[in-house]
Design a protein around this motif. Structure first.
Motif, PDB file in Angstrom:
ATOM      1  N   ARG A  58       0.585   6.683  -6.719  1.00  0.00           N
ATOM      2  CA  ARG A  58      -0.554   7.392  -7.054  1.00  0.00           C
ATOM      3  C   ARG A  58      -0.262   8.837  -6.876  1.00  0.00           C
ATOM      4  NH1 ARG A  58      -4.129  10.349  -4.515  1.00  0.00           N
ATOM      5  NH2 ARG A  58      -3.503   9.766  -2.609  1.00  0.00           N
ATOM      6  N   SER A  88       0.815  -1.327   0.034  1.00  0.00           N
ATOM      7  CA  SER A  88       0.065   0.085  -0.067  1.00  0.00           C
ATOM      8  C   SER A  88       0.826   1.291   0.030  1.00  0.00           C
ATOM      9  CB  SER A  88      -1.069   0.129   1.136  1.00  0.00           C
ATOM     10  OG  SER A  88      -0.423   0.300   2.173  1.00  0.00           O
ATOM     11  N   GLN A  89       2.055   1.194   0.703  1.00  0.00           N
ATOM     12  CA  GLN A  89       3.235   2.118   0.552  1.00  0.00           C
ATOM     13  C   GLN A  89       3.437   2.766  -0.758  1.00  0.00           C
ATOM     14  OE1 GLN A  89       6.854   1.845   2.617  1.00  0.00           O
ATOM     15  NE2 GLN A  89       7.053   4.019   2.737  1.00  0.00           N
ATOM     16  N   ASP A 147       0.453   3.977  -2.939  1.00  0.00           N
ATOM     17  CA  ASP A 147       0.197   5.548  -2.533  1.00  0.00           C
ATOM     18  C   ASP A 147       1.241   6.305  -3.071  1.00  0.00           C
ATOM     19  OD1 ASP A 147      -2.019   4.825  -0.923  1.00  0.00           O
ATOM     20  OD2 ASP A 147      -1.081   5.117   0.977  1.00  0.00           O
TER      21      ASP A 147
END
Length: 194
Positions: free
Chosen positions: A65, A58-59, A62
């Motif tokens: 993104r 998820s890091q 992110d």
């Protein structure tokens, strides 16, 4: 008054089209995305004491993104909704990786006016958006706009300006009416035409 053949065909077809952040060659776009992910992972590893097997997915997502997908502080609700509804079969560039746009069929005389739009920080390169599509459409009636400060999703990053750019383009090409704040004026303020 009689319309010319081109004008008659134009009135029976789409008058203009906008391609936003779309690559003409999906495998090349996938390669760019893969390289970007590798670079982001490398940067995280170099800036932290994390090992490869401890990377937090998820890091990584992110960071990707925020750098080149959608540069908003928080994930827009529209994107959250789209991600939550993503399927498991038709998901990702792998599904369409063999797509390569081709030149229109020989003898096709009508092309709508085209605007190619991309964000300044889009992971889809200027070459894949602008030059690739220009080659496909024989550089005829193609306008290119780069939205400053935006990445792959300028419609979520700066929706007001994105809307003005598109409305101006359609007004100029579909209605032949001039709207206050032409595309060239709007482009000078935030984006740039190339």
């Amino acid at each position: 008054e009689r319309q010319s053949g081109r004008d008659r065909r134009r009135s029976q077809h789409c008058l203009s089209a906008v391609f936003s952040s779309g690559s003409f060659h999906i495998q090349m776009a996938k390669d760019l995305a893969d390289n970007m992910e590798t670079e982001v992972k490398r940067d995280i590893l170099l800036s932290t004491s994390t090992s490869c097997d401890q990377l937090n997915p998820s890091q990584v997502a992110d960071r990707i993104r925020m750098s080149c997908i959608c540069r908003t502080p928080n994930l827009p609700f529209q994107l959250k909704a789209a991600y939550s509804k993503a399927g498991t079969v038709w998901k990702g560039l792998e599904v369409i990786q063999d797509y390569v746009a081709e030149c229109p069929l020989e003898g096709e005389e009508f092309f709508p006016k085209i605007m190619l739009l991309r964000g300044e920080f889009d992971f889809i390169s200027e070459e894949l958006v602008f030059q690739g599509w220009r080659n496909i459409f024989c550089e005829q009636e193609v306008e290119c706009v780069t939205m400053k400060g935006c990445s792959h999703m300028p419609m979520l990053e700066d929706p007001a300006f994105h809307g003005r750019v598109i409305n101006s383009f359609y007004s100029q090409n579909d209605c032949k009416a001039s709207e206050s704040g032409s595309l060239s004026e709007a482009s000078k303020s935030v984006g740039e035409r190339t």
